[in-house]
Design a protein around this motif. Structure first.
Motif, mmCIF file in Angstrom:
data_model
loop_
_atom_site.group_PDB
_atom_site.id
_atom_site.type_symbol
_atom_site.label_atom_id
_atom_site.label_comp_id
_atom_site.label_asym_id
_atom_site.label_seq_id
_atom_site.Cartn_x
_atom_site.Cartn_y
_atom_site.Cartn_z
ATOM 1 N N ARG A 65 0.843 -1.210 0.000
ATOM 2 C CA ARG A 65 0.000 0.000 0.000
ATOM 3 C C ARG A 65 0.873 1.253 0.000
ATOM 4 O O ARG A 65 0.640 2.189 -0.764
ATOM 5 C CB ARG A 65 -0.952 -0.003 1.208
ATOM 6 N N LYS A 66 1.897 1.238 0.866
ATOM 7 C CA LYS A 66 2.793 2.404 0.957
ATOM 8 C C LYS A 66 3.526 2.649 -0.351
ATOM 9 O O LYS A 66 3.778 3.797 -0.725
ATOM 10 C CB LYS A 66 3.830 2.183 2.068
ATOM 11 N N ALA A 67 3.897 1.565 -1.043
ATOM 12 C CA ALA A 67 4.636 1.700 -2.301
ATOM 13 C C ALA A 67 3.733 2.207 -3.418
ATOM 14 O O ALA A 67 4.211 2.677 -4.452
ATOM 15 C CB ALA A 67 5.249 0.362 -2.696
ATOM 16 N N GLY A 68 2.408 2.090 -3.231
ATOM 17 C CA GLY A 68 1.467 2.681 -4.178
ATOM 18 C C GLY A 68 0.977 1.743 -5.263
ATOM 19 O O GLY A 68 0.241 2.169 -6.148
ATOM 20 N N PHE A 69 1.375 0.464 -5.220
ATOM 21 C CA PHE A 69 0.925 -0.454 -6.267
ATOM 22 C C PHE A 69 -0.084 -1.487 -5.770
ATOM 23 O O PHE A 69 -0.412 -2.445 -6.491
ATOM 24 C CB PHE A 69 2.101 -1.147 -6.965
ATOM 25 N N ALA A 70 -0.616 -1.286 -4.570
ATOM 26 C CA ALA A 70 -1.530 -2.291 -4.003
ATOM 27 C C ALA A 70 -2.750 -2.509 -4.897
ATOM 28 O O ALA A 70 -3.129 -3.653 -5.173
ATOM 29 C CB ALA A 70 -1.953 -1.881 -2.599
ATOM 30 N N GLU A 71 -3.344 -1.427 -5.371
ATOM 31 C CA GLU A 71 -4.559 -1.551 -6.189
ATOM 32 C C GLU A 71 -4.268 -2.188 -7.539
ATOM 33 O O GLU A 71 -5.016 -3.030 -8.019
ATOM 34 C CB GLU A 71 -5.235 -0.189 -6.362
#
Ligand code: 5GP
Ligand code: ZN
Length: 116
Positions: free
Chosen positions: A75-81
């Protein structure tokens, strides 16, 4: 407990340098030295566990913690979705090369299945 001659125990102890991205009482997370994706993080327990084969009921919390940490880092890295991959290689045929349990978090590119 630290195991002598274990590379990742040495990383936990700070005897071998690593690029840490997260740490708490149970685990540390650091960048893989040979990244297989734009983001490739290893999440490992502080205590030495050789592989998934050595886990039992008493590792339940630790195993859950490693996975939740990987999810949070995604999530923090921004690719979770968009999506990502979590891998635990076990023993030789599973591709394990470092015998201190670790969760690979890979993200930032398209993955195919099955992996090689
Ligand atoms: P395995 O093949 O056991 O599932 O994964 C071991 C991982 O540890 C590999 O992806 C490898 O690149 C990584 N690795 C091996 N030695 C080091 C090191 O000294 N530092 C870091 N940061 N990663 C390492
Ligand atoms: Zn170890």
């Amino acid at each position: 407990m630290e195991q002598q001659d274990c590379l990742f125990c040495k990383i936990v102890a700070g005897e071998i340098p690593s690029t840490k991205v997260y740490e708490d009482d149970v685990c540390i997370a650091f960048n893989d030295i040979a990244p297989q994706a734009p983001t490739h993080i290893l999440v490992i327990p502080r205590d030495h566990v050789r592989s998934m084969n050595e886990t039992d009921e008493k590792h339940k919390e630790t195993l859950g913690h490693l996975l939740l940490t990987a999810a949070e880092l995604a999530r923090k890295a921004g690719f979770a979705e968009k999506g990502y991959r979590v891998v635990i290689n076990t023993n030789e045929e599973g591709g394990q090369t470092v015998f201190h349990l670790h969760v690979h978090l890979l993200g930032g590119r398209q993955f195919i299945f099955p992996p090689g």
